[in-house]
Design a protein around this motif. Sequence first.
Motif, PDB file in Angstrom:
ATOM      1  N   THR A  36       0.846  -1.198   0.000  1.00 24.21           N
ATOM      2  CA  THR A  36       0.000   0.000   0.000  1.00 24.21           C
ATOM      3  C   THR A  36       0.874   1.238   0.000  1.00 24.21           C
ATOM      4  OG1 THR A  36      -0.134  -0.009   2.419  1.00 24.21           O
ATOM      5  CG2 THR A  36      -1.890  -1.138   1.225  1.00 24.21           C
ATOM      6  N   SER A  38       0.253   3.985   1.594  1.00 24.17           N
ATOM      7  CA  SER A  38       0.342   4.418   2.983  1.00 24.17           C
ATOM      8  C   SER A  38      -0.355   3.367   3.830  1.00 24.17           C
ATOM      9  CB  SER A  38      -0.297   5.793   3.172  1.00 24.17           C
ATOM     10  OG  SER A  38      -1.648   5.754   2.766  1.00 24.17           O
ATOM     11  N   GLU A  39      -0.061   3.373   5.091  1.00 23.70           N
ATOM     12  CA  GLU A  39      -0.639   2.374   5.977  1.00 23.70           C
ATOM     13  C   GLU A  39      -1.881   2.954   6.642  1.00 23.70           C
ATOM     14  OE1 GLU A  39       0.814  -0.941   9.220  1.00 23.70           O
ATOM     15  OE2 GLU A  39       2.184   0.638   8.604  1.00 23.70           O
ATOM     16  N   THR A  40      -2.989   2.888   5.893  1.00 20.05           N
ATOM     17  CA  THR A  40      -4.256   3.386   6.397  1.00 20.05           C
ATOM     18  C   THR A  40      -5.288   2.272   6.342  1.00 20.05           C
ATOM     19  OG1 THR A  40      -5.079   4.103   4.239  1.00 20.05           O
ATOM     20  CG2 THR A  40      -3.772   5.713   5.511  1.00 20.05           C
ATOM     21  N   THR A  41      -6.320   2.416   7.145  1.00 24.53           N
ATOM     22  CA  THR A  41      -7.400   1.430   7.144  1.00 24.53           C
ATOM     23  C   THR A  41      -8.028   1.338   5.764  1.00 24.53           C
ATOM     24  OG1 THR A  41      -7.827   1.769   9.492  1.00 24.53           O
ATOM     25  CG2 THR A  41      -9.631   0.858   8.194  1.00 24.53           C
ATOM     26  N   ALA A  42      -8.228   2.474   5.115  1.00 24.89           N
ATOM     27  CA  ALA A  42      -8.852   2.489   3.792  1.00 24.89           C
ATOM     28  C   ALA A  42      -8.010   1.731   2.764  1.00 24.89           C
ATOM     29  CB  ALA A  42      -9.086   3.923   3.333  1.00 24.89           C
ATOM     30  N   ASP A  43      -6.681   1.910   2.799  1.00 26.89           N
ATOM     31  CA  ASP A  43      -5.805   1.231   1.842  1.00 26.89           C
ATOM     32  C   ASP A  43      -5.800  -0.278   2.066  1.00 26.89           C
ATOM     33  OD1 ASP A  43      -5.203   3.653   0.705  1.00 26.89           O
ATOM     34  OD2 ASP A  43      -3.165   3.773   1.500  1.00 26.89           O
ATOM     35  N   SER A  68      -2.516  -3.731  15.568  1.00 33.28           N
ATOM     36  CA  SER A  68      -2.434  -2.631  14.619  1.00 33.28           C
ATOM     37  C   SER A  68      -3.850  -2.133  14.378  1.00 33.28           C
ATOM     38  CB  SER A  68      -1.820  -3.111  13.298  1.00 33.28           C
ATOM     39  OG  SER A  68      -2.093  -2.191  12.264  1.00 33.28           O
ATOM     40  N   GLU A  69      -4.136  -0.927  14.802  1.00 35.38           N
ATOM     41  CA  GLU A  69      -5.476  -0.365  14.614  1.00 35.38           C
ATOM     42  C   GLU A  69      -5.859  -0.325  13.140  1.00 35.38           C
ATOM     43  OE1 GLU A  69      -7.696   0.344  16.868  1.00 35.38           O
ATOM     44  OE2 GLU A  69      -6.451   0.162  18.649  1.00 35.38           O
ATOM     45  N   VAL A  70      -4.869  -0.097  12.276  1.00 36.33           N
ATOM     46  CA  VAL A  70      -5.123  -0.051  10.832  1.00 36.33           C
ATOM     47  C   VAL A  70      -5.616  -1.404  10.348  1.00 36.33           C
ATOM     48  CG1 VAL A  70      -3.969   0.130   8.587  1.00 36.33           C
ATOM     49  CG2 VAL A  70      -3.541   1.850  10.355  1.00 36.33           C
ATOM     50  N   ALA A  74      -9.521  -2.327   9.242  1.00 33.87           N
ATOM     51  CA  ALA A  74      -9.825  -2.790   7.881  1.00 33.87           C
ATOM     52  C   ALA A  74     -10.521  -4.145   7.902  1.00 33.87           C
ATOM     53  CB  ALA A  74      -8.537  -2.869   7.063  1.00 33.87           C
TER      54      ALA A  74
END
Length: 166
Positions: A36, A38-43, A68-70, A74
């Motif tokens: 990804t 960036s390391e985001t929930t959306a990605d 990991s909250e991300v 997700a």
Amino acid sequence: MCLLDATYRTCRYSVPLFFLCVRTNVCYAVVGLFVTQSETTADVKEALQVFKEWNPDWSPSHFMVDFSEVEIGALEEEFQGSKEAKVCKDNDKVRAWFSNKWLPEAKRWVHVFRDEDLKVAIYTNNGVERQNETLKYSHLEGYKNCSLSEMLTVLVTDFLPRTYRK
């Protein structure tokens, strides 16, 4: 149970590489990977959606991830139908003891919350982390400053085929 874990510093760019592992008849094996921006929930959720599109019958009941909250966010958004653990709601003393620190995260780490049909011998992501190390120190040795394209080529032509044969 499926495992999801990220590894870092696999090429010159600061992008996370995620391994998706499932249990085979022999061991847990990497069956998918994604990078990804960036390391985001959306990605991470977007990548999981691609795996779901490619495998429409895939509906895992459990996942194991690092804290990991991300990743957790997700997975919880994308797999809303996964089984949830039940807490002993009638025991005020137990609830009070856990409530400040552990209870909000208990369903993710406490063995007692696992369903009876989830009897597998796996308690950590250590196996995935070992595969991350194998990738870095065996397959990507000498590629420390490689491009993203070079890293993905090594993954597809060397790492995944060797993992599959193993």
